[in-house]
Design a protein around this motif. Structure first.
Motif, PDB file in Angstrom:
ATOM      1  N   LEU A 196      -6.249  36.127 -64.899  1.00 41.31           N
ATOM      2  CA  LEU A 196      -5.687  36.700 -63.492  1.00 41.31           C
ATOM      3  C   LEU A 196      -5.390  35.361 -62.735  1.00 41.31           C
ATOM      4  N   TRP A 197      -5.924  34.349 -62.688  1.00 40.87           N
ATOM      5  CA  TRP A 197      -5.570  33.388 -61.892  1.00 40.87           C
ATOM      6  C   TRP A 197      -4.039  32.622 -62.659  1.00 40.87           C
ATOM      7  N   GLU A 219      -2.951  32.037 -46.306  1.00 40.52           N
ATOM      8  CA  GLU A 219      -3.736  32.828 -45.694  1.00 40.52           C
ATOM      9  C   GLU A 219      -4.903  33.314 -46.474  1.00 40.52           C
ATOM     10  N   GLY A 220      -4.641  32.898 -47.861  1.00 41.40           N
ATOM     11  CA  GLY A 220      -5.978  33.114 -48.996  1.00 41.40           C
ATOM     12  C   GLY A 220      -5.793  34.547 -49.519  1.00 41.40           C
ATOM     13  N   LEU A 221      -6.706  34.693 -50.545  1.00 39.41           N
ATOM     14  CA  LEU A 221      -6.824  36.125 -51.040  1.00 39.41           C
ATOM     15  C   LEU A 221      -8.000  36.791 -50.854  1.00 39.41           C
ATOM     16  N   MET A 222      -7.824  38.152 -50.690  1.00 40.20           N
ATOM     17  CA  MET A 222      -8.809  38.965 -50.428  1.00 40.20           C
ATOM     18  C   MET A 222      -9.167  39.639 -51.847  1.00 40.20           C
ATOM     19  N   ARG A 242     -14.376  29.934 -59.228  1.00 43.64           N
ATOM     20  CA  ARG A 242     -13.473  28.781 -59.756  1.00 43.64           C
ATOM     21  C   ARG A 242     -12.467  28.474 -58.907  1.00 43.64           C
ATOM     22  N   HIS A 243     -12.158  29.110 -58.008  1.00 43.78           N
ATOM     23  CA  HIS A 243     -11.013  28.709 -56.978  1.00 43.78           C
ATOM     24  C   HIS A 243     -11.627  29.088 -55.439  1.00 43.78           C
ATOM     25  N   PRO A 244     -12.790  28.686 -54.891  1.00 47.34           N
ATOM     26  CA  PRO A 244     -13.146  29.111 -53.692  1.00 47.34           C
ATOM     27  C   PRO A 244     -12.328  28.598 -52.591  1.00 47.34           C
ATOM     28  N   SER A 245     -11.352  27.612 -52.698  1.00 47.71           N
ATOM     29  CA  SER A 245     -10.618  27.447 -51.534  1.00 47.71           C
ATOM     30  C   SER A 245      -9.354  28.225 -51.311  1.00 47.71           C
ATOM     31  N   SER A 285     -21.147  30.489 -62.342  1.00 48.16           N
ATOM     32  CA  SER A 285     -20.293  30.706 -61.002  1.00 48.16           C
ATOM     33  C   SER A 285     -21.268  30.651 -59.884  1.00 48.16           C
ATOM     34  N   GLY A 286     -22.540  30.911 -60.199  1.00 43.52           N
ATOM     35  CA  GLY A 286     -23.512  30.977 -58.821  1.00 43.52           C
ATOM     36  C   GLY A 286     -23.429  29.800 -57.956  1.00 43.52           C
ATOM     37  N   TYR A 287     -23.420  28.499 -58.753  1.00 39.66           N
ATOM     38  CA  TYR A 287     -23.372  27.196 -57.970  1.00 39.66           C
ATOM     39  C   TYR A 287     -22.233  27.127 -57.117  1.00 39.66           C
TER      40      TYR A 287
END
Length: 624
Positions: A409-410, A425-428, A445-448, A550-552
């Protein structure tokens, strides 16, 4: 003093030892058998001896007693008992080098076909066997092609010495039908991408097996016919008769003495098995050809939307690139881009369609459609939906775990330019059911790049991953694997085509929702659901490890709303606990905007009365 000649043909009781290579079915002229007879002096007709393969046989004749064979009126026959034929001589035709070599090669091909069938069967679940053969389909068709070759080849080996005309004919037709399968797999763009070059391996092996099965059938029948004719000529020469009727009688005698009671039993069952094996192979290859033809026709269908595009991606877990179907609306809004990921068994492309595809029930809704309705009304910005690997118009991804799906997806969003355009704006991330797990891994994996998250009755680690018992594992096998393997035989697709219950688009976008389920119409979707369940649903799977890791890095402080089905939580305590953990533990107090338990809805909480709650949740997140 020598004794007078007997009035009946005599048989020597002292057999002569000969080597196996000399032990053939022959019938030499009587004059050459007498030790004192001159080569040009005929012996008395009542003093002849019949020799078989340079040795005499005592006791009862193998052929049975047929008295006065070849006699005519006024003159005694050359022998009142039919000449005897060695049983070893009857098997001589199966010990020649051409037939031995053919049998040996056929046996090797059958063994190789069985091994390949087992490998391809396991590969339909675990994707471990074809790292160097890029293919983007399910592998089910390749399994059936290999199985057909091993099945027919096994019949050729078991009944090598009892060939059947019907088995020969059905095997020949089966071999001929493999030719259009080969052409379809290489000439149709959609089939070539899904099957080549993997399909060439079972096709070549099965073709070789069928060819040697036909060759062995032909050689054995020809050898038996030649042996029968040779013995017939010897019998008629010994009797001094050459009339066709007598030759036919001799040939009949040979057939009787060759088989016997058990021989006839074996021959009968051999013919029945040959007919069943040949017809089974013919029917299976015909169904495969029909299904591939339907798939080739459906593969020419254009993408469902003007905003649709196929984006090439190659996640780290994949050995080769695949195409992902991505559809994003145009928007100049400064609002965040919404990325919708659908539930298990539901292609994301359905959200692009204003109404469900046949044979959906009247009044049904396509999951995710409400987002595009909001976008058309100008209430939200850009909306993107996609088909996960194996869903809809996307290719199958080998070794598809949660990490590989999130990476696909990324890459699709990045290669399409969506990431760059929405960086400010970022992704919802909107995840429904299994899509909620994908959204969580993607966000970690892409929090920013994450603006906010909306979980729609999403799966959780406690509800989705568990080590099944033996009974549960067998239940999964029977409910998922075996029906999936039957999909390439077009047992469901062909009737839907003939009865016009589905269209090309509905076969491509086959879905478990809305009802009735049309999952059985899509081979790729069956493969993907196997990857999601049997291959990745245990606590020892790669997907579970990815989710734990991914939880970390999960952005728990980002705004998040959890919508849960109240009815489902009341019916299933484990589901209720999973929703609580998602809202109160996975999401931090700082990030949790709302946890709403929607009444009067099922798993798809945005349908019917729950649509208002979903639209309200989007509005609350946009204000953050």
């Amino acid at each position: 003093m020598s004794k007078p000649a007997s009035n009946r043909s005599s048989v020597s009781s002292s057999p002569t030892r000969t080597s196996p290579t000399e032990e053939t079915t022959t019938l030499l002229p009587p004059a050459s058998q007498h030790p004192h007879a001159h080569p040009h002096t005929p012996s008395h007709p009542h003093a002849r001896k019949t020799s078989i393969s340079a040795r005499s046989v005592s006791g009862r004749s193998v052929a049975g007693s047929v008295r006065n064979y070849g006699a005519v009126a006024g003159r005694p026959g050359p022998a009142e008992q039919a000449p005897r034929v060695s049983k070893v001589g009857q098997r001589r035709i199966l010990t020649t080098f051409p037939l031995q070599a053919t049998f040996f090669i056929l046996t090797l091909l059958v063994f190789a076909s069985f091994v390949l069938s087992l490998i391809l069967l396991l590969n339909t679940i675990f994707d471990f066997s074809v790292k160097f053969l890029p293919y983007r389909g399910s592998g089910f068709t390749e399994f059936w092609i290999s199985l057909i070759g091993s099945w027919i080849g096994l019949g050729g080996v078991l009944f090598f010495s009892h060939p059947s005309y019907l088995f020969f004919l059905t095997t020949l037709i089966t071999l001929i039908l493999h030719i259009p399968i080969l052409f379809l797999a290489l000439l149709s763009p959609s089939l070539k991408r899904a099957h080549a070059p993997l399909i060439l391996v079972p096709l070549l092996l099965t073709g070789s097996t069928l060819i040697f099965t036909l060759l062995s059938n032909f050689l054995v029948r020809r050898a038996k016919k030649q042996e029968s004719l040779r013995i017939s000529r010897m019998l008629t020469d010994a009797a001094g008769r050459e009339r066709a009727s007598e030759e036919g009688t001799a040939r009949a005698l040979v057939g009787v003495q060759r088989k016997g009671f058990w021989g006839r039993i074996v021959g009968f069952f051999g013919g029945v098995f040959g007919l069943i094996a040949g017809l089974a192979g013919l029917i299976l290859v015909s169904l495969l050809l029909i299904d591939l033809s339907i798939s080739a026709y459906d593969g020419s269908l254009p993408l469902p939307s003007s905003s649709s595009q196929l984006v090439k991606v190659q996640p780290a877990s994949s050995q080769w690139p695949i195409n992902i179907h991505l559809a994003c609306t145009d928007s100049n809004s400064t609002l965040p881009t919404i990325v919708y990921t659908s539930s298990s068994g539901v292609p994301g492309s359905l959200a692009l369609l204003p109404s469900p595809l046949p044979p959906a029930n009247e009044g049904s809704e396509n999951p995710g459609r409400w987002l595009f309705d909001l976008q058309e009304q100008g209430k939200i910005g850009r909306v993107c939906t996609w088909d996960r690997p194996g869903y809809g118009f996307s290719d199958v991804l080998s070794n598809a775990d949660l990490g590989g799906i999130a990476d696909a997806l990324w890459e699709a969003l990045d290669n399409a330019g969506v990431i760059k355009e929405s960086k400010r704006e970022g992704l919802m991330m909107v995840g429904e059911g299994y899509g909620g797990l994908v959204s969580r891994v993607f966000a970690s994996r892409h929090p920013s790049n994450i603006h906010s998250l909306l979980h729609l009755d999403a799966q959780t680690a406690s509800t989705y991953f568990h080590d099944p018992s033996t009974t549960q594992f067998l239940s999964r096998m029977s409910s998922r694997l075996f029906p999936s393997l039957l999909t390439p035989l077009s047992l469901n697709r062909l009737p839907s085509v003939l009865l016009r219950k589905s269209t090309s688009l509905s076969r491509i976008l086959a879905s478990s929702h809305p009802s009735p389920s049309s999952v059985r119409l899509s081979e790729k979707l069956r493969k993907s659901r196997l990857q999601e369940t049997i291959g990745s649903q245990s606590r020892t799977s790669a997907s579970f490890r990815v989710l734990l890791e991914s939880g970390y890095k999960y952005p728990s402080s980002r705004p998040a709303i959890v919508l849960s089905s109240e009815k489902r939580m009341k019916d299933d305590e484990s589901w209720a606990e999973g929703q609580r953990v998602l809202a109160e533990e996975v999401t931090s107090d700082e990030g949790l905007v709302e946890w709403l338990q929607v009444r009067g809805v099922g798993h798809f909480v945005c349908e019917g009365d729950g649509r208002g709650a979903c639209e309200g949740a989007i509005g609350k997140l946009l204000k953050k």
